[in-house]
Enzyme design. Structure first.
Site, mmCIF file in Angstrom:
data_model
loop_
_atom_site.group_PDB
_atom_site.id
_atom_site.type_symbol
_atom_site.label_atom_id
_atom_site.label_comp_id
_atom_site.label_asym_id
_atom_site.label_seq_id
_atom_site.Cartn_x
_atom_site.Cartn_y
_atom_site.Cartn_z
ATOM 1 N N LEU A 99 0.874 -1.172 0.000
ATOM 2 C CA LEU A 99 0.000 0.000 0.000
ATOM 3 C C LEU A 99 0.910 1.221 0.000
ATOM 4 O O LEU A 99 2.000 1.180 0.589
ATOM 5 C CB LEU A 99 -0.905 0.017 1.235
ATOM 6 C CG LEU A 99 -1.964 -1.088 1.327
ATOM 7 C CD1 LEU A 99 -2.716 -1.010 2.657
ATOM 8 C CD2 LEU A 99 -2.960 -0.997 0.172
ATOM 9 N N ASP A 100 0.449 2.303 -0.619
ATOM 10 C CA ASP A 100 1.253 3.529 -0.647
ATOM 11 C C ASP A 100 1.433 4.061 0.773
ATOM 12 O O ASP A 100 0.628 3.763 1.669
ATOM 13 C CB ASP A 100 0.563 4.619 -1.486
ATOM 14 C CG ASP A 100 0.442 4.217 -2.945
ATOM 15 O OD1 ASP A 100 1.223 3.371 -3.395
ATOM 16 O OD2 ASP A 100 -0.468 4.756 -3.608
ATOM 17 N N LYS A 101 2.418 4.923 0.911
ATOM 18 C CA LYS A 101 2.709 5.504 2.233
ATOM 19 C C LYS A 101 1.460 6.167 2.832
ATOM 20 O O LYS A 101 1.185 6.061 4.028
ATOM 21 C CB LYS A 101 3.840 6.528 2.080
ATOM 22 C CG LYS A 101 4.310 7.122 3.366
ATOM 23 C CD LYS A 101 5.491 8.053 3.110
ATOM 24 C CE LYS A 101 5.850 8.796 4.376
ATOM 25 N NZ LYS A 101 6.889 9.802 4.141
#
Ligand code: URA
Length: 230
Positions: A99-101
């Site tokens: 998952l993105d930051k």
């Protein structure tokens, strides 16, 4: 079971690495220093310590985390990673996909490569559902575009998606691939922007609503079974 086998299958490296741990006097069983790698231990009842940390004997580890924003899905980085949130000394664990930051929500963490592959390979057609909040009103034609599979990313087509509209600014979007920034780029194709993104489901597994951001727990037997079922 032999201590070297147990430690190797609990993520303490190869048998050679374990031999070195023993030689370096770092392994204790019930407070007694282990000096030989063929010592037999009872993985259920014995207290096995490596470098003053209790060994949790579990061949495979399966965790569900409610990922907070601000943490990277990377094993090592100069920035905070999701592994900084894990208290136990699990070795060789990785995130099942990324998952993105700034994305929150359901993240699986394991040391079972086959399990990860089966859930994340686009060929396996596993649904991943995201709760998406966008900056501008999503029009009906945008929703049709998202569903259609006619958006191209990285010069390739993508699969059809499912969209459940909540209101003009919020949808549940279900996709079966995990291209880089896929949801954000799909929304960008509608001349819009994601302002909040949270994964809420993988296959039949919903994010546990009792997990606060940053908390995690082991998967239950029945959850694991459902994730593994074809
Ligand atoms: N799609 C995105 O754009 N970001 C994520 O973190 C997950 C899916």
């Amino acid at each position: 079971m032999r201590i070297d086998k147990l430690l190797a299958s609990s993520g303490y490296g190869s048998r050679k690495d374990v031999k070195k741990l023993i030689k370096d006097k770092k392994v204790y069983v019930n407070d007694v220093l282990v000096t030989k790698e063929d010592v037999k231990v009872d993985e259920v009842h014995d207290c096995i310590m490596v470098e003053q940390q209790r060994v949790i004997f579990q061949k495979y580890i399966y965790l569900m985390m409610n990922k907070p924003s601000g943490y990277l899905c990377a094993n090592e980085d100069t920035e905070a990673t999701v592994f900084d949130l894990i208290k136990e000394p699990y070795k060789n664990i990785f995130t099942v996909g990324r998952l993105d930051k700034d994305t929150e929500g359901l993240l699986l963490i394991s040391n079972d490569g086959q399990f990860a592959h089966n859930l994340m390979s686009p060929k396996k057609n596993i649904d991943k559902t995201y709760y998406v909040e966008v900056k501008n009103i999503l029009k009906d034609e945008d929703i049709e575009l998202l569903k259609s599979g006619s958006i191209r990313l990285d010069h390739e087509g993508i699969k059809e998606a499912k969209v459940d509209k909540i209101d003009d600014y919020h949808i549940y979007l279900t996709i079966q691939e995990g291209k880089y920034h896929q949801v954000k780029r799909m929304i960008k194709n509608c001349n819009n922007e994601v302002v909040y993104l949270k994964r809420v489901r993988i296959k039949d597994l919903q994010l546990d609503p009792n997990l606060s951001l940053g908390e995690y727990r082991s998967l239950k037997e029945e959850e694991l079974k459902k994730l593994k079922d074809d």
